[in-house]
Scaffold this motif. Structure first.
Motif, PDB file in Angstrom:
ATOM      1  N   SER A 249      68.453 -13.079  57.627  1.00 44.60           N
ATOM      2  CA  SER A 249      68.565 -13.742  58.929  1.00 44.60           C
ATOM      3  C   SER A 249      69.692 -14.766  58.908  1.00 44.60           C
ATOM      4  N   LYS A 250      70.337 -14.918  60.032  1.00 48.10           N
ATOM      5  CA  LYS A 250      71.242 -16.059  60.183  1.00 48.10           C
ATOM      6  C   LYS A 250      70.394 -17.305  60.487  1.00 48.10           C
ATOM      7  N   PRO A 251      70.983 -18.503  60.501  1.00 49.40           N
ATOM      8  CA  PRO A 251      70.211 -19.688  60.914  1.00 49.40           C
ATOM      9  C   PRO A 251      69.754 -19.529  62.367  1.00 49.40           C
ATOM     10  N   LEU A 252      68.505 -19.934  62.644  1.00 46.45           N
ATOM     11  CA  LEU A 252      67.898 -19.677  63.961  1.00 46.45           C
ATOM     12  C   LEU A 252      67.331 -20.950  64.567  1.00 46.45           C
ATOM     13  N   PRO A 253      67.240 -21.013  65.905  1.00 48.31           N
ATOM     14  CA  PRO A 253      66.503 -22.114  66.531  1.00 48.31           C
ATOM     15  C   PRO A 253      65.044 -22.074  66.059  1.00 48.31           C
ATOM     16  N   ALA A 254      64.377 -23.236  66.127  1.00 50.33           N
ATOM     17  CA  ALA A 254      63.024 -23.363  65.563  1.00 50.33           C
ATOM     18  C   ALA A 254      62.065 -22.275  66.063  1.00 50.33           C
ATOM     19  N   ASP A 255      62.075 -22.013  67.380  1.00 49.95           N
ATOM     20  CA  ASP A 255      61.084 -21.055  67.905  1.00 49.95           C
ATOM     21  C   ASP A 255      61.325 -19.649  67.363  1.00 49.95           C
ATOM     22  N   GLN A 256      62.599 -19.289  67.152  1.00 50.32           N
ATOM     23  CA  GLN A 256      62.867 -17.953  66.597  1.00 50.32           C
ATOM     24  C   GLN A 256      62.528 -17.879  65.116  1.00 50.32           C
ATOM     25  N   PHE A 257      62.807 -18.973  64.385  1.00 55.38           N
ATOM     26  CA  PHE A 257      62.434 -18.995  62.966  1.00 55.38           C
ATOM     27  C   PHE A 257      60.917 -18.837  62.827  1.00 55.38           C
ATOM     28  N   GLU A 258      60.199 -19.489  63.726  1.00 55.59           N
ATOM     29  CA  GLU A 258      58.734 -19.480  63.646  1.00 55.59           C
ATOM     30  C   GLU A 258      58.172 -18.057  63.709  1.00 55.59           C
ATOM     31  N   GLN A 259      58.899 -17.151  64.363  1.00 54.92           N
ATOM     32  CA  GLN A 259      58.409 -15.772  64.450  1.00 54.92           C
ATOM     33  C   GLN A 259      58.265 -15.129  63.065  1.00 54.92           C
ATOM     34  N   PHE A 260      59.117 -15.558  62.098  1.00 55.15           N
ATOM     35  CA  PHE A 260      58.961 -15.053  60.724  1.00 55.15           C
ATOM     36  C   PHE A 260      57.622 -15.496  60.145  1.00 55.15           C
ATOM     37  N   LEU A 261      57.261 -16.764  60.411  1.00 56.09           N
ATOM     38  CA  LEU A 261      56.020 -17.296  59.855  1.00 56.09           C
ATOM     39  C   LEU A 261      54.821 -16.576  60.486  1.00 56.09           C
ATOM     40  N   GLN A 262      54.925 -16.330  61.795  1.00 51.99           N
ATOM     41  CA  GLN A 262      53.847 -15.612  62.495  1.00 51.99           C
ATOM     42  C   GLN A 262      53.714 -14.197  61.943  1.00 51.99           C
TER      43      GLN A 262
END
Ligand code: C2E
Ligand code: MG
Ligand code: MG
Ligand code: MG
Length: 272
Positions: A249-262
């Motif tokens: 992944s490239k660096p992402l805004p917080a909400d998009q990064f959170e999708q990885f955690l979900q």
């Protein structure tokens, strides 16, 4: 010496950066998050915070430009404190929802050498209530200029319980001496050594030597700038399992990064 017109442009940029820092997200400064992936499990174990500045007229300005600018005018300590606060607050929310997470934050040598740096870290941890073991600061090798001060700062940070990584390992001028002097936790293999891996069949002596060095010294390793399956396979074959790069992944805004955690939670991956 700078030409007057360049000096003037620099001053305007400085004023704009000052304004942006005072207003945070509204001022166009935003923190993006790039995942650290454990390729053995496929799990996202944390993120590096990377700052983005989008100016209303000038558009996106790279941190490779505005961080040195902030360093030259004394604004960088404010920038780093801003990033620490926002990213630690965000990490605490993710910790509460998804379980253990590592948040890595780049700290400029100027901020690190500031007399109140340890106090800033303590304040941020207290204010955000992030457990210290979740926080890793990334330092480059250019820091060890005032060795006594640096040593005592390292000792105090280790006492608090935060982790310390050397960023861009192998590209500075004092890597091995740095390892001898300072109790670091993690080496981040610079992307130039990852890019040297063209083909997994081929031996890449410096890259594999850095990995062996980290193993010998019992340090954690992160490979930066992983872009291809060949690079990933080579690193795995050398027992380097934590990676970061556009392949994942490239660096992402917080909400998009959170999708990885979900996604990890849904696929039943235990976070560690
Ligand atoms: P860094 O800490 O070594 O961060 C890695 C840089 O490589 C980031 O660039 C990231 O976007 C980029 N990158 C990640 N994966 C790949 C890949 O697979 N291929 C390639 N070609 N590049 C990749 P970015 O975000 O432009 O940041 C540049 C540098 O600016 C950082 O290098 C760091 O030294 C500095 N920086 C960024 N944010 C901050 C900050 O908040 N404070 C301070 N003091 N420095 C910062
Ligand atoms: Mg970094
Ligand atoms: Mg780096
Ligand atoms: Mg770098």
């Amino acid at each position: 010496m700078d030409l007057p017109v360049i000096q003037h442009a620099k001053e305007i940029c400085e004023q704009e950066l000052r304004k942006a820092l005072a207003t945070g997200k509204q001022g166009g400064i935003e923190i993006f998050y790039q995942p650290f992936v454990h390729v053995g499990t496929g799990q996202v174990i944390g993120a590096e915070a990377l700052t983005r500045w989008v100016h209303p007229l000038l558009g996106e300005i790279s941190p490779r430009i505005f961080v040195p600018l902030a360093e030259s005018n004394g604004l960088v300590a404010e920038l780093d404190r801003f990033v620490l606060t926002v990213a630690c607050r965000q990490a605490k929310r993710w910790l509460n929802t998804y379980g253990p997470i590592r948040i890595a934050i780049n700290i400029s040598p100027h901020s690190f050498q500031h007399a109140d740096f340890v106090a800033v870290i303590l304040n941020v941890l207290q204010e955000t209530r992030l457990p210290p073991e979740c926080l890793e600061i990334e330092l480059t090798e250019n820091i060890a200029l005032r060795q006594e001060h640096t040593l005592s700062t390292f000792a105090r940070l280790k006492g608090i319980g935060i982790k310390i990584a050397i960023d861009d390992f192998g590209t500075g001028y004092s890597s091995l001496n740095y390892l001898r002097m300072f109790p670091v936790d993690t080496l981040k293999i610079d992307q130039v050594f990852v890019q040297d891996v063209e083909n997994s069949q081929q031996e890449v002596p410096i890259t594999s030597a850095i990995i062996r060095l980290a193993h010998e010294l019992n340090l954690q390793l992160v490979a930066e700038g992983v872009e291809s399956e060949e690079q990933k396979n080579y690193l795995m074959q050398k027992d380097c399992f934590v990676m970061q790069g556009f392949l994942f992944s490239k660096p992402l805004p917080a909400d998009q990064f959170e999708q990885f955690l979900q996604a990890d939670v849904h696929s039943g991956l235990r976070r560690c």
